[in-house]
Structure formats: structure tokens, C-alpha cells
Design an enzyme around this catalytic site. Sequence first.
Site, PDB file in Angstrom:
ATOM      1  N   PHE A 197      -7.145  -3.503  -4.456  1.00  0.00           N
ATOM      2  CA  PHE A 197      -8.032  -2.487  -3.864  1.00  0.00           C
ATOM      3  C   PHE A 197      -7.461  -1.079  -4.044  1.00  0.00           C
ATOM      4  CE2 PHE A 197      -8.679  -6.389  -1.453  1.00  0.00           C
ATOM      5  CZ  PHE A 197     -10.057  -6.500  -1.439  1.00  0.00           C
ATOM      6  N   ILE A 227     -23.430   9.020   1.498  1.00  0.00           N
ATOM      7  CA  ILE A 227     -24.608   9.389   2.286  1.00  0.00           C
ATOM      8  C   ILE A 227     -24.557   8.873   3.736  1.00  0.00           C
ATOM      9  CG2 ILE A 227     -25.967   7.416   1.416  1.00  0.00           C
ATOM     10  CD1 ILE A 227     -27.377  10.873   2.195  1.00  0.00           C
ATOM     11  N   TYR A 252     -14.419   7.646 -13.441  1.00  0.00           N
ATOM     12  CA  TYR A 252     -14.216   6.583 -12.450  1.00  0.00           C
ATOM     13  C   TYR A 252     -14.767   5.254 -12.984  1.00  0.00           C
ATOM     14  CZ  TYR A 252     -15.130   3.616  -8.439  1.00  0.00           C
ATOM     15  OH  TYR A 252     -15.204   2.538  -7.598  1.00  0.00           O
ATOM     16  N   ASP A 306       0.859  -1.190   0.000  1.00  0.00           N
ATOM     17  CA  ASP A 306       0.000   0.000   0.000  1.00  0.00           C
ATOM     18  C   ASP A 306       0.897   1.243   0.000  1.00  0.00           C
ATOM     19  OD1 ASP A 306      -3.240   0.377   1.144  1.00  0.00           O
ATOM     20  OD2 ASP A 306      -1.928   2.125   0.957  1.00  0.00           O
ATOM     21  N   ASN A 358      -3.730   5.963 -12.250  1.00  0.00           N
ATOM     22  CA  ASN A 358      -3.734   5.118 -11.050  1.00  0.00           C
ATOM     23  C   ASN A 358      -4.552   3.836 -11.278  1.00  0.00           C
ATOM     24  OD1 ASN A 358      -3.075   5.243  -7.958  1.00  0.00           O
ATOM     25  ND2 ASN A 358      -5.112   4.383  -8.163  1.00  0.00           N
TER      26      ASN A 358
HETATM   27  N1  UFG Z   1     -26.876  11.903  -1.209  1.00  0.00           N
HETATM   28  C1  UFG Z   1     -27.552  12.978  -0.650  1.00  0.00           C
HETATM   29  N2  UFG Z   1     -26.833  13.841   0.123  1.00  0.00           N
HETATM   30  C2  UFG Z   1     -25.498  13.701   0.360  1.00  0.00           C
HETATM   31  C3  UFG Z   1     -24.830  12.611  -0.209  1.00  0.00           C
HETATM   32  C4  UFG Z   1     -25.541  11.727  -1.004  1.00  0.00           C
HETATM   33  O1  UFG Z   1     -28.743  13.146  -0.832  1.00  0.00           O
HETATM   34  O2  UFG Z   1     -24.930  14.556   1.067  1.00  0.00           O
HETATM   35  C5  UFG Z   1     -27.635  10.948  -2.032  1.00  0.00           C
HETATM   36  C6  UFG Z   1     -27.130  10.892  -3.462  1.00  0.00           C
HETATM   37  O3  UFG Z   1     -27.688  11.904  -4.232  1.00  0.00           O
HETATM   38  C7  UFG Z   1     -27.580   9.490  -3.868  1.00  0.00           C
HETATM   39  C8  UFG Z   1     -27.488   8.678  -2.562  1.00  0.00           C
HETATM   40  O4  UFG Z   1     -27.445   9.650  -1.515  1.00  0.00           O
HETATM   41  O5  UFG Z   1     -28.913   9.529  -4.270  1.00  0.00           O
HETATM   42  C9  UFG Z   1     -26.253   7.841  -2.494  1.00  0.00           C
HETATM   43  O6  UFG Z   1     -25.130   8.656  -2.800  1.00  0.00           O
HETATM   44  P1  UFG Z   1     -23.633   8.246  -2.434  1.00  0.00           P
HETATM   45  O7  UFG Z   1     -22.763   9.390  -2.843  1.00  0.00           O
HETATM   46  O8  UFG Z   1     -23.552   7.753  -1.049  1.00  0.00           O
HETATM   47  O9  UFG Z   1     -23.352   6.976  -3.369  1.00  0.00           O
HETATM   48  P2  UFG Z   1     -23.587   6.768  -4.946  1.00  0.00           P
HETATM   49  O10 UFG Z   1     -24.773   5.883  -5.097  1.00  0.00           O
HETATM   50  O11 UFG Z   1     -23.601   8.037  -5.677  1.00  0.00           O
HETATM   51  O12 UFG Z   1     -22.249   6.045  -5.393  1.00  0.00           O
HETATM   52  C10 UFG Z   1     -21.681   4.954  -4.698  1.00  0.00           C
HETATM   53  C11 UFG Z   1     -20.206   4.926  -4.994  1.00  0.00           C
HETATM   54  C12 UFG Z   1     -19.957   4.620  -6.434  1.00  0.00           C
HETATM   55  C13 UFG Z   1     -20.683   3.359  -6.836  1.00  0.00           C
HETATM   56  C14 UFG Z   1     -22.139   3.471  -6.476  1.00  0.00           C
HETATM   57  C15 UFG Z   1     -22.789   2.172  -6.779  1.00  0.00           C
HETATM   58  O13 UFG Z   1     -19.613   6.175  -4.666  1.00  0.00           O
HETATM   59  O14 UFG Z   1     -18.589   4.437  -6.633  1.00  0.00           O
HETATM   60  O15 UFG Z   1     -22.274   3.755  -5.106  1.00  0.00           O
HETATM   61  O16 UFG Z   1     -24.099   2.118  -6.340  1.00  0.00           O
HETATM   62  F1  UFG Z   1     -20.581   3.156  -8.141  1.00  0.00           F
END
Ligand code: UFG
Length: 327
Positions: free
Chosen positions: A77, A194, A145, A31, A96
Site C-alpha cells: 500500500f 470529492i 500516477y 511503514d 517511490n
Molecule cells: N470534483 C469536484 N470538485 C472537487 C473535487 C472533485 O467537482 O473539489 C469532481 C472531479 O472533477 C471528479 C469527481 O469529483 O469529477 C471525483 O474526483 P476525485 O478527485 O474525488 O476522484 P477521481 O475520480 O479524479 O480520482 C480518484 C483517484 C484516482 C483513481 C480514480 C479512479 O484519485 O487515483 O479515482 O476512479 F484513479
Amino acid sequence: MKVCVIGGAGYIGSHAVLELVNDGHEVVVIDNLSTGTRDAVDEKARFYLGDITNEKQLFDIFSEETLLGRFDAVMHFAAKIVVPESVSHPLEYYHNNVEGVRIMLKTMVQHGIKNVIFSSTAAVYGDVKKDICTEDDELKPINPYGESKLASERLIHWVAQAYDMNYCIFRYFNVAGAHESLKIGLKRDNLTHIIPITVQTALKIRSSMVIFGDDYPTPDGTCIRDYIHVADLAFAHVLGMKYIVNENKSATINLGSSTGYSVKQVIDEVSQYFPVNYSIGPRREGDPAKLIASSERAKNLLGWTVKRTLKDIIKTDLDFRIKHETR
Ligand code: UFG
């Protein structure tokens, strides 16, 4: 088995190391500590400070280890994973994530190592229009990504074919939570996901949070995601490794729970512990309304299903943040 875990000091990698050690394997971690920490690596694993994009360094570590016994498998990872950052820094992401995988595969070929376990993502599916994603769905990433992970998946496929190797590619859905020991969990500046954001808001590390849109075509108007506990996800890697080594086969497998929860449901669950101060904001670009994994293949090929619920995910993240007072 003897396993090399590249990126084993990071959030998901350190959980995989723990599951491998607990299953009796010999583990070597490489790592660069760019996001991971040395103390996240289980003490039974051997540790090398090294960078996957440094070809000579990786070659030398593999050569040194091969003198002690060849790796049965390599787990990867060591990726950059923040979607908005990939949009602003695509060169870094391709360097990367894709060049790193090319160097890893070359080093494996040079040392006669036949099995690779690779962390991919649901982001390879792109803006999904279906409710449940199966592994055979169309792959149309909508950000660098997701593209970098799909390019790596294809590279692994072709290298495995040319050099008679096996691979297990895992496509992760929304990974969260911390290990029950509370020794390891997600510690990082500028978190965007989230669950940690909601927990941080509940713990008053943030004063408030924003729901990105409540006008989606879902029952409560907020986006639905498939949340999976990091320890369940990590254990799947042990099963995936045994599958490809013992069966001499390759597979691409979703890792999710087949269940979806809305953003509001996540906030409601966290609110059971402490109140969460939130407001409703506009939609975030690139968010599909609903993303849920079909987990049939993981169940059929590996006998794997999730053991932990959304409640467990939230409780472990909450306890981890309280214990480590982490941002
Ligand atoms: N969300 C909010 N407020 C926040 C953060 C997120 O409402 O402050 C919402 C987003 O809009 C989304 C949901 O919460 O609707 C989930 O968002 P995340 O950012 O937690 O996760 P994502 O689903 O966008 O993405 C994650 C990973 C990706 C992966 C994806 C697969 O970051 O790499 O899950 O489901 F591809």
C-alpha cells in the site's frame, strides 16, 4: 497466515491490517510514516519503521521476521497517490511507486515469499470512453500516477512468471469513508477528493467548494464515479490473499460497486446532514465523464460484493471528521 503489510499505517493499509487481524492472521506492518500514523496501526500487528525504497532496511526487516517464520504473503500500500502531484513530480512517483515495488519483489524473491497483493488503480485505464470498465479493457494511463501503477503491474507480472509467484492486483475505483469504529479514516493535509471536500464544506472547515464542470454528457451534467467504502475494499484484500495462496493462481481484479453517482448526487447526500456551499467552475483537466467498475470478476473469483452504500461512505466520513476535528 503470516502477512507483511507495507504501508500499513496509511488510510487504506490500516483498514487492511484491521480486516486481516479480525480474520485471525499474524500481521507485520512496515511503514515510513510519510502519510500514515503509528496510532492507525492495530495493536495486534507488529510495527517496523521502514521505507520500501531502502533496499538494505527492507532486506533486514524481512530477514529478522523470517527467523520467526516466513511470510505467506506481502501486501503493498506504500504508494504516492495524488494525480496532480504526480504530474509535477514524476521522478518522485516513479522512484517511490515503481522502484519501491522492484525492491519489494527482490526482497520477496531473496526470502522465498511467493504471494503478493498489490494496490493498483482505475487510473490505469486512462480517459475511458466506455461506461463500465472491465479488467480486459485497454490500458492507457493519462498521468504519471497511472503510468507508475501500470509499470508496477507489468513488473509484478514478469517477476511472478520468472520466480513462480502468485499475485492479486486490485484496481481501485473511488475509495472513501472511514471505519465504523471511527478510529481510522482519511486524515491528510490538502485533500483533493470529492467526498472529504464536500464533508469538510458541510462542516464549515472550508467555506465553499467548486464543482469542476456541469456540462458533461451525464443526466445532471456533473461527472459520475463509482464510490467504494474503504472497509469493503480492505476486506477484498483478505479474500484476494486466500484466493492466490489456496488456488495457487494470479488475478487482476477491479474493486468498485458497479454503481455510479454524480458529483451533484454526492453533494445532495451530504446536504441531508448540513448545507453545502458550492459554485460551478470549469472542468478539471483529465476528468472522464463517467467511470464505473465492472465487479463481475471480484464476485466470480472471490465471492466479493460491496456491503456499504454511498450513504454509509458519507456518514462514516462525516462522523470521523466530527470526532477527530480533522481537516
Ligand atoms: N470534483 C469536484 N470538485 C472537487 C473535487 C472533485 O467537482 O473539489 C469532481 C472531479 O472533477 C471528479 C469527481 O469529483 O469529477 C471525483 O474526483 P476525485 O478527485 O474525488 O476522484 P477521481 O475520480 O479524479 O480520482 C480518484 C483517484 C484516482 C483513481 C480514480 C479512479 O484519485 O487515483 O479515482 O476512479 F484513479
